[in-house]
Design an enzyme around this catalytic site. Structure first.
Site, PDB file in Angstrom:
ATOM      1  N   GLY A 184      73.261  12.761 141.770  1.00  0.00           N
ATOM      2  CA  GLY A 184      71.982  12.089 141.611  1.00  0.00           C
ATOM      3  C   GLY A 184      71.302  11.830 142.925  1.00  0.00           C
ATOM      4  CB  ALA A 200      64.358  19.325 136.365  1.00  0.00           C
ATOM      5  CG  LEU A 213      70.171  15.486 145.233  1.00  0.00           C
ATOM      6  CD1 LEU A 213      69.081  15.429 144.183  1.00  0.00           C
ATOM      7  CD2 LEU A 213      70.319  16.917 145.756  1.00  0.00           C
ATOM      8  CG  HIS A 217      86.523  46.052 151.248  1.00  0.00           C
ATOM      9  ND1 HIS A 217      86.602  45.686 152.568  1.00  0.00           N
ATOM     10  CD2 HIS A 217      87.162  45.060 150.557  1.00  0.00           C
ATOM     11  CE1 HIS A 217      87.257  44.550 152.693  1.00  0.00           C
ATOM     12  NE2 HIS A 217      87.610  44.149 151.480  1.00  0.00           N
ATOM     13  CD1 TRP A 222      66.325  18.252 126.223  1.00  0.00           C
ATOM     14  CD2 TRP A 222      67.237  18.292 128.252  1.00  0.00           C
ATOM     15  NE1 TRP A 222      67.681  18.298 126.064  1.00  0.00           N
ATOM     16  CE2 TRP A 222      68.271  18.328 127.291  1.00  0.00           C
ATOM     17  CE3 TRP A 222      67.560  18.320 129.606  1.00  0.00           C
ATOM     18  CZ2 TRP A 222      69.616  18.368 127.651  1.00  0.00           C
ATOM     19  CZ3 TRP A 222      68.894  18.372 129.956  1.00  0.00           C
ATOM     20  CH2 TRP A 222      69.904  18.396 128.995  1.00  0.00           C
ATOM     21  CB  SER A 264      66.240  12.196 132.231  1.00  0.00           C
ATOM     22  OG  SER A 264      67.576  12.251 131.750  1.00  0.00           O
ATOM     23  CD  GLU A 282      82.565  49.217 153.691  1.00  0.00           C
ATOM     24  OE1 GLU A 282      82.317  48.611 154.742  1.00  0.00           O
ATOM     25  OE2 GLU A 282      83.045  48.646 152.671  1.00  0.00           O
ATOM     26  CB  CYS A 342      86.115  49.930 155.417  1.00  0.00           C
ATOM     27  SG  CYS A 342      86.254  49.053 153.841  1.00  0.00           S
TER      28      CYS A 342
END
Length: 358
Positions: free
Chosen positions: A290, A156, A294, A51, A172, A170, A53, A86
């Site tokens: 797609g 995009a 979404l 870790h 680009w 699409s 610490e 820790c």
């Protein structure tokens, strides 16, 4: 800026060095300060490794005695895990004060670390720059408290909100520099997720530049072509096909023979798939399309962060695809609104970033 803030911001910088290597563990950095001078610093560098610490105290050595330890997350306590607690290391090192930005939401810790340090006679302060610390470890916090991965939605589009022309072209919309930045975003997550239509249409590889990510395809009927880039690279970088319960067994067997993992879901609800990923140790997921995927992510209120790459071109077309499909909202007042919005320019492109959750 106070001294505390200065040293804690340094822990944030150190913590981010573990990005892509420590997940689903949190990003943690630590700084040991004696008489206003940093005498040791470290970060959690890999899952299962020392870790932050421990690394900082090792570098400080004997100079740690009587020093202040700054850490962006409460030090861990004795509980079943891969590394020593820790709190014991801090006590043995002779640290006189610990300044932590926030408590650890892990129920095995969550305040216990601070209590153990206090009982050992170490002065403890917690909550300095807490809001920034929570943003830094937002994926860990969501994964640990809600058992869901942190979700980034990315796409995009053109200036008029199109992701492809009416004919489907699409590539680009964005420039090579913008696409490189978009691929770099994959380094922040444990999984990249797309729908089957996107996988069929674009034949993406979805690989990350600097880490191995799980590539997830939502494919109800397991129709992903066996010659696709995803399938051909499955033995190099893992692929999970999330299929429906009615997917043909011969298709499932063919995908598995080529190195893919296939998981059949009774209900192809995105939330169910994300819950499965969280159980599998994935604390952050990037959704790259797609439109229906979404839309489901937004409608089920699963998205935490949005990144949109906007190109300065206008495509037009009633039939041209937009990034988010679904039924949408009826009233403007019901629209999802981003907060903490930032805009960055790369060449002539704009990258808009914003958060959806508190």
């Amino acid at each position: 800026m106070t001294g505390d803030e200065h040293y804690l911001r340094r822990t944030f910088e150190l913590a981010l060095r573990g990005q892509g290597r420590v997940e689903p563990n949190p990003y943690v950095g630590a700084v040991v300060v004696r008489d206003g001078v940093i005498v040791g610093e470290g970060h959690h560098a890999r899952f299962g490794g020392p870790h932050a610490e421990a690394a900082a105290l090792r570098r400080a050595g004997r100079r740690a005695r009587g020093s202040i330890l700054y850490v962006n997350l409460e030090p861990c306590t004795p509980h079943p895990k891969k590394t020593p607690p820790c709190t014991d290391l801090i006590r043995r090192a002779g640290i006189r004060e610990v300044v932590a930005a926030m408590r650890d939401p892990n129920p095995h810790v969550n305040g216990r670390g601070l209590q153990l340090l206090t009982k050992a006679g170490i002065r403890v302060r917690c909550g300095v720059l807490e809001s920034e610390a929570r943003v830094l470890n937002a994926p860990f916090l969501k994964w640990k408290t809600r058992r869901l991965p942190y979700v980034i939605a990315k796409w995009a589009m053109s200036l008029d909100g199109k992701i492809a022309t009416r004919s489907g072209d699409s590539k680009w919309i964005t420039t090579p520099a913008a696409r490189l930045r978009a691929r770099d975003l994959r380094n922040r997550v444990g999984a990249v997720l797309v729908g089957s239509n996107t996988a069929l249409r674009d034949d993406p590889s979805l690989e990350a530049p600097r880490r191995t990510v799980l590539r997830v395809v939502l494919d109800t009927t397991a129709r992903l072509p066996l010659r696709s880039k995803l399938i051909r690279s499955a033995r190099r970088s893992p692929v999970l096909v999330a299929a429906g319960s009615s997917a043909p067994q011969e298709r499932i067997d063919a995908l598995r023979r080529r190195g893919c993992a296939v998981r059949c879901f009774e209900t192809m609800r995105l939330g169910n798939i994300l819950e499965f990923l969280a159980i599998s140790g994935i604390s952050a997921v990037l959704i790259e399309g797609g439109g229906e995927v979404l839309a489901s992510a937004f409608e089920e209120k699963l998205v935490d962060e949005v990144q949109v790459h906007v190109a300065p071109c206008i495509l037009g077309g009633r039939e041209a695809r937009t990034p988010v499909s679904g039924s949408g909202v009826d009233r403007l007042r019901d629209a999802l609104r981003l907060r903490e919005v930032s805009i960055e320019s790369i060449e002539d492109q704009a990258i808009l970033r914003g958060l959806l959750r508190p």
